[in-house]
Design a protein around this motif. Structure first.
Motif, short mmCIF file in Angstrom:
data_model
loop_
_atom_site.label_atom_id
_atom_site.label_comp_id
_atom_site.label_asym_id
_atom_site.label_seq_id
_atom_site.Cartn_x
_atom_site.Cartn_y
_atom_site.Cartn_z
N GLY A 120 0.79 -1.22 0.00
CA GLY A 120 0.00 0.00 0.00
C GLY A 120 0.83 1.28 0.00
N ILE A 121 2.15 1.15 -0.02
CA ILE A 121 3.03 2.32 0.05
C ILE A 121 3.50 2.72 -1.35
N ASN A 122 3.25 3.95 -1.73
CA ASN A 122 3.71 4.50 -3.00
C ASN A 122 4.47 5.78 -2.66
N ASN A 123 5.79 5.71 -2.70
CA ASN A 123 6.59 6.81 -2.18
C ASN A 123 7.87 6.95 -2.99
N THR A 177 -0.14 -8.37 1.07
CA THR A 177 0.06 -8.81 2.45
C THR A 177 1.50 -9.29 2.60
N VAL A 178 1.96 -9.37 3.85
CA VAL A 178 3.30 -9.89 4.11
C VAL A 178 3.37 -11.36 3.71
N ASP A 179 2.28 -12.11 3.94
CA ASP A 179 2.25 -13.52 3.53
C ASP A 179 2.47 -13.66 2.03
N ASP A 183 5.54 -15.55 0.09
CA ASP A 183 5.23 -16.61 -0.87
C ASP A 183 5.93 -16.37 -2.21
N ARG A 184 5.88 -15.13 -2.68
CA ARG A 184 6.51 -14.81 -3.96
C ARG A 184 8.02 -14.85 -3.89
N GLN A 185 8.57 -14.33 -2.78
CA GLN A 185 10.03 -14.31 -2.67
C GLN A 185 10.60 -15.72 -2.56
N LEU A 186 9.87 -16.62 -1.95
CA LEU A 186 10.31 -18.02 -1.90
C LEU A 186 10.39 -18.60 -3.31
N ARG A 187 9.39 -18.27 -4.13
CA ARG A 187 9.41 -18.77 -5.52
C ARG A 187 10.49 -18.09 -6.35
#
Length: 281
Positions: A120-123, A177-179, A183-187
């Motif tokens: 949700g952060i756009n900075n 979400t952090v989950d 999940d994506r970083q593991l892949r």
């Protein structure tokens, strides 16, 4: 082949975002999705909204996108993800460019504005804020590689970069979400291990991410800015740990061998009568 832009994306279990994605890109000539055998309603929703869906077996091979590229009926393709949405004025700008005959004769690739949103952060002080992406091009100059995060290669250096505008752009709404992030970083980290790197070289990459955080002045985004730096560093650490694991070898086998070496040294009488029966068989 007709003149225009085909939106192409590889998707898997995107039923919560696919409607949003298709509605955002309705004004392009066609939307083609490579469905990696989703187990939810992704394909059903997409087809009901008029998108072309090509279903393939699940996998992370970047070449899975090739059937969609072959099916694209236009001379330009726009490679996107289900996390992307586009400002309507940016759609108009892109079509204004490709419909100009002088532009068409000079350029084969458009480097487009892409603003990252993470949790949700756009900075502008976010380490994820890269401003531009390359993935809108003439179909004739595109090829697919096996490199993670750099899957596309272009047989042309005739590149046009649109003037940067933080609002009138493609917005990448990532890591809800952090989950989902983990999940994506593991892949992704597992894929990156197909291109082996030394522990020393990848430690340098971790330090580079820290330096990049300071270069971006992450503190101006407050504690959330620090969190984004930690997310990026965490990903690099994960790859380092995978490289370390690979260098060590088959750990379960090492543990079994170590345990075997210990019980082969055992000269004591068995106190456990049941184990004595088993070991004598």
């Amino acid at each position: 082949m007709k003149h225009g832009i085909s939106v192409v994306s590889v998707v898997y279990n995107e039923e919560k975002r696919i409607e949003r994605f298709i509605k955002s890109f309705y004004n392009f000539d066609e939307i083609i999705l490579v469905n990696k055998s989703s187990t939810d309603r992704t394909a059903e929703i997409a087809e009901s909204m008029g998108a072309k869906v090509i279903t393939v077996p699940y996998g992370d091979n970047p070449h899975l996108i090739e059937p969609a590229l072959e099916a694209a009926s236009t001379d330009w393709v726009f490679l996107l993800t289900a996390s992307d949405v586009i400002h309507p004025e940016y759609t108009k700008l892109l079509y204004k460019l490709i419909d100009d005959e002088d532009f068409e004769s000079k350029y084969d690739i458009i480097t487009y504005n892409c603003v990252m949103h993470v949790l949700g952060i756009n900075n502008p002080y976010s380490v994820f804020d890269n401003k531009y992406r390359t993935g809108l091009c003439k179909k004739s100059v595109l090829s697919i590689t096996d490199k993670v995060h750099h899957e596309y290669a272009f047989a042309s250096d005739r590149v046009y970069t649109t003037p940067f505008d933080r609002e009138v752009a493609v917005h990448h709404l990532s890591h809800e979400t952090v989950d989902m992030y983990y999940d994506r970083q593991l892949r992704y980290s597992k894929q990156e291990m197909e291109h082996r790197v030394s522990l020393k070289s990848y430690f340098k990459v971790i330090l580079k991410e820290v330096r990049n955080g300071f270069h971006k002045k992450f503190w101006k985004a407050g504690w959330k800015g620090l969190g984004l730096v930690l997310m990026m560093v965490n990903y690099r650490i994960l790859i380092y740990l995978r490289a370390m694991e690979a260098e060590i070898g088959n750990v379960p086998e090492l543990y079994n061998d170590y345990a075997k070496s210990l019980y082969e040294m055992d000269k004591m009488d068995f106190r456990n009568e049941e184990y004595k029966k088993i070991s004598s068989k």
